[in-house]
Design a protein around this motif. Structure first.
Motif, mmCIF file in Angstrom:
data_model
loop_
_atom_site.group_PDB
_atom_site.id
_atom_site.type_symbol
_atom_site.label_atom_id
_atom_site.label_comp_id
_atom_site.label_asym_id
_atom_site.label_seq_id
_atom_site.Cartn_x
_atom_site.Cartn_y
_atom_site.Cartn_z
ATOM 1 N N LEU A 261 -2.716 -0.175 -6.905
ATOM 2 C CA LEU A 261 -3.906 -0.853 -6.401
ATOM 3 C C LEU A 261 -3.621 -1.488 -5.043
ATOM 4 C CD1 LEU A 261 -6.795 -1.894 -6.702
ATOM 5 C CD2 LEU A 261 -5.890 -3.820 -8.039
ATOM 6 N N ALA A 262 -2.458 -2.134 -4.906
ATOM 7 C CA ALA A 262 -2.089 -2.728 -3.614
ATOM 8 C C ALA A 262 -2.031 -1.666 -2.521
ATOM 9 C CB ALA A 262 -0.746 -3.448 -3.742
ATOM 10 N N HIS A 263 -1.510 -0.501 -2.855
ATOM 11 C CA HIS A 263 -1.429 0.594 -1.885
ATOM 12 C C HIS A 263 -2.828 1.070 -1.491
ATOM 13 C CE1 HIS A 263 0.206 4.079 0.213
ATOM 14 N NE2 HIS A 263 -0.642 4.844 -0.467
ATOM 15 N N SER A 264 -3.702 1.206 -2.485
ATOM 16 C CA SER A 264 -5.056 1.687 -2.195
ATOM 17 C C SER A 264 -5.844 0.681 -1.367
ATOM 18 C CB SER A 264 -5.799 1.989 -3.498
ATOM 19 O OG SER A 264 -6.046 0.789 -4.226
ATOM 20 N N LEU A 265 -5.511 -0.611 -1.503
ATOM 21 C CA LEU A 265 -6.185 -1.645 -0.723
ATOM 22 C C LEU A 265 -5.566 -1.811 0.665
ATOM 23 C CD1 LEU A 265 -6.630 -4.374 -3.506
ATOM 24 C CD2 LEU A 265 -8.447 -2.990 -2.481
ATOM 25 N N GLY A 266 -4.471 -1.122 0.908
ATOM 26 C CA GLY A 266 -3.811 -1.187 2.203
ATOM 27 C C GLY A 266 -3.030 -2.464 2.435
ATOM 28 N N ILE A 267 -2.565 -3.111 1.364
ATOM 29 C CA ILE A 267 -1.837 -4.377 1.505
ATOM 30 C C ILE A 267 -0.434 -4.295 0.900
ATOM 31 C CG2 ILE A 267 -3.919 -5.814 1.561
ATOM 32 C CD1 ILE A 267 -3.448 -6.399 -1.414
ATOM 33 N N ASP A 268 0.008 -3.094 0.517
ATOM 34 C CA ASP A 268 1.281 -2.960 -0.194
ATOM 35 C C ASP A 268 2.469 -3.455 0.626
ATOM 36 O OD1 ASP A 268 0.331 -0.639 1.231
ATOM 37 O OD2 ASP A 268 2.205 0.347 0.698
ATOM 38 N N GLU A 269 2.391 -3.378 1.966
ATOM 39 C CA GLU A 269 3.497 -3.858 2.797
ATOM 40 C C GLU A 269 3.538 -5.383 2.877
ATOM 41 O OE1 GLU A 269 3.284 -2.053 6.613
ATOM 42 O OE2 GLU A 269 3.689 -0.009 5.862
#
Length: 462
Positions: A345-353
């Motif tokens: 989910l974090a990756h799909s929201l573009g905040i995983d980094e």
């Protein structure tokens, strides 16, 4: 025709006799078990005059607030009996399958609580799978409750106690111990198995309380589920009334338990030792938003990710160097799968980094993170109390808690000791208000000392 009618009439007394025979066998079996367990209790008291206080905590190897309560309760039980000049033996019914040494090491590592072999003994339970949610994909509440009755029967057989303390919320164990052992029953309720809020949520068709297809099915599933919940609530009230002493961890929990069980439950806040946390310096702090919670569905980590994504989208400049830290324990494969889903989910929201996952960390690392963070997140709807909220405040972290349950009734004074929110938009706004607001660090002084020294059994009389 007369012959058939006469044959039917003759079969009725036979069926009635068979039913009476089955009932008599069950009563006889109950008498045998009851007398056997009573005899074992008398023999134990003859050999060892100490009172056996047994805590029913099948998942005792965890690292959450419930386990903190358990181990402090063990310590306080010894202190209480010693103050009265009485002798006590404390046991914990556990189904974790780990050694006693590992269990004590876990309490020391996670909570800093030293337990010796003289403080507590462990009674293994082998039927714990019957209370696992995975075993009951349908009628989960009822299935787990029936499973807890089987598990309680195993506990009674392995070590019949003088005082039985349920510390995990298995109220359906009460009538089993009352019937088989006849011991005194106490409980510490973290969260009611069912509440009037849950009934209202189903009646109003709030998201997450009914199947997605309920509305398209004309509402019949919602109506059926509401009937099921109401019937279960009546059963829950009936078994809860078997306890002689009822303790609740917050005003919110106490109000719901009183409505369902009757009586006047005592409110005893869970142990929150904030002395070490209150020594953490207020500055310097990093732009780290910290969440401390086990990776369970009800903690709603997904809401934290969505709110953080909104923060970075709407306030890109202010949140440029901000990191979201999800710190918590994992109990099983279900929790691990949940963490994997959160990473996706974090990756799909573009905040995983900009999101860190800290899993099963020791106490010293937890305290280190509390000393670095400037903002704290809590997103569980109707959290029974909120030990994590208190710890965040005590460490000088500005906490944004869910606008419900214990945080709203007992902990957060909005604008003075923290903030309350319910939606991703509200959390986003509160986080933005907190970033760089050093004045809010006074939450530590306002709240931290209020819970120091509060112990589980400090206001109880067995």
């Amino acid at each position: 025709i007369n012959a058939e009618y006469g044959q039917r009439n003759r079969s009725l007394p036979t069926m009635f006799a068979l039913i009476l025979y089955c009932v008599a066998c069950l009563v006889l079996l109950w008498l045998v078990v009851r007398l056997s367990l009573s005899a074992r209790r008398r023999m134990r008291r003859f050999d060892d005059a100490r009172t056996l206080v047994a805590f029913f905590h099948p998942y005792s190897h965890g690292g959450g607030g419930g386990e903190r309560v358990l181990w402090r309760a063990v310590q306080e039980t010894h202190a209480l009996f010693a103050a009265r000049g009485a002798r006590v033996r404390v046991a914990v019914y556990t189904g974790d399958g780990v050694s006693a040494a590992d269990m004590r090491a876990r309490a020391l590592e996670r909570f800093g609580l030293q337990l010796s072999s003289d403080d507590v003994e462990f009674v293994p339970l082998y039927w714990r799978a019957w209370v696992a949610a995975e075993r009951w994909p349908r009628f989960t509440l009822l299935g787990q409750s029936l499973g807890s009755m089987l598990l309680a029967a195993e506990a009674a057989w392995r070590a019949p106690p003088d005082i039985f303390v349920d510390s995990m919320g298995y109220a359906f164990s009460f009538p089993i111990l009352a019937a088989l052992v006849g011991c005194r029953i106490a409980c510490y309720v973290h969260y009611p198995t069912i509440s009037t809020d849950m009934l209202d949520a189903v009646a109003e068709c709030r998201p997450g309380t009914v199947h997605n297809s309920d509305s398209s099915a004309g509402g019949w599933r919602r109506s059926a589920k509401l009937i099921y919940y109401r019937l279960f609530a009546r059963l829950y009230g009936a078994v809860g009334s078997c306890a002689q002493l009822v303790l609740c961890n917050s005003s919110w929990t106490s109000a719901h338990i009183a409505a369902l069980w009757g009586g006047s439950p005592l409110v005893v806040f869970p142990p929150c030792d904030t002395r070490a946390l209150s020594q953490l310096p207020l500055a310097p702090r990093e732009q780290r938003v910290l969440s401390v919670a086990q990776f369970r569905p009800e903690k709603d980590h997904a809401l934290q990710l969505r709110a953080f994504a909104l923060l970075r989208e709407r306030h890109a400049a202010a949140a440029r160097d901000t990191t979201l830290v999800l710190l918590g324990g994992m109990r099983n494969d279900g929790d691990r799968a949940r963490v994997d889903a959160l990473r996706k989910l974090a990756h799909s929201l573009g905040i995983d980094e900009h999101v860190e996952f800290l899993l099963n960390v020791p106490l010293d690392e937890l305290q280190s993170e509390l000393g670095r963070a400037s903002v704290g997140l809590h997103t569980m709807w109707n959290e029974h109390f909120g030990i994590g909220v208190v710890e965040l405040m005590a460490a000088g972290v500005i906490c944004v808690a869910h606008n419900s349950g214990g945080p709203r009734t007992d902990i957060v004074d909005v604008g003075k000791t923290g903030f309350l929110a319910s939606t991703a938009d509200e959390y986003c706004d509160c986080m933005f208000a907190c970033i760089g607001n050093a004045a809010c660090g006074t939450t530590r002084h306002a709240v931290g000392g209020a819970y120091v020294g509060r112990t589980l059994l400090g206001r109880c009389v067995w």
